[in-house]
Design an enzyme around this catalytic site. Sequence first.
Site, PDB file in Angstrom:
ATOM      1  NE  ARG A   1      83.094  36.839  15.859  1.00  0.00           N
ATOM      2  CZ  ARG A   1      84.295  37.314  15.580  1.00  0.00           C
ATOM      3  NH1 ARG A   1      84.450  38.590  15.318  1.00  0.00           N
ATOM      4  NH2 ARG A   1      85.337  36.521  15.551  1.00  0.00           N
ATOM      5  CG  LEU A   2      77.530  34.263  21.329  1.00  0.00           C
ATOM      6  CD1 LEU A   2      76.249  33.584  21.801  1.00  0.00           C
ATOM      7  CD2 LEU A   2      78.663  33.913  22.257  1.00  0.00           C
ATOM      8  CG  ASP A   3      83.103  33.297  16.498  1.00  0.00           C
ATOM      9  OD1 ASP A   3      82.697  34.194  15.735  1.00  0.00           O
ATOM     10  OD2 ASP A   3      84.154  33.388  17.149  1.00  0.00           O
ATOM     11  CE1 TYR A   4      76.805  26.478  12.608  1.00  0.00           C
ATOM     12  CE2 TYR A   4      78.803  25.172  12.814  1.00  0.00           C
ATOM     13  CZ  TYR A   4      77.455  25.259  12.517  1.00  0.00           C
ATOM     14  OH  TYR A   4      76.761  24.144  12.144  1.00  0.00           O
TER      15      TYR A   4
ATOM     16  CB  SER B   1      80.672  29.860  20.435  1.00  0.00           C
ATOM     17  OG  SER B   1      80.054  30.933  19.775  1.00  0.00           O
TER      18      SER B   1
END
Length: 82
Positions: free
Chosen positions: A16-19, A21
């Site tokens: 995943r990519l976090d907020y 990022s």
Amino acid sequence: MDLLPENLKMLKPVGRLDYNSEGLLLFTNDGDVAQSVMRPAKQVVKTYSVKVEGEVTSKDAQEMEKGVETINGEKFLPCKVK
């Protein structure tokens, strides 16, 4: 996921990519491949480049290398800090 064309909606993201990022997202329809990349036991090396405000002290780096718990209670595994 909303940006994928309808004919590719069966693909699942690997990780995943976090907020706030950015980076590469891998998608696959092969669950074994996804698990082999994401599971810590497989020891797939991942490299992250981060920008921080202020200075990271050697004590901060030592703490990160031992693993840290976030304010949300999530535990990050030990890592190498350079």
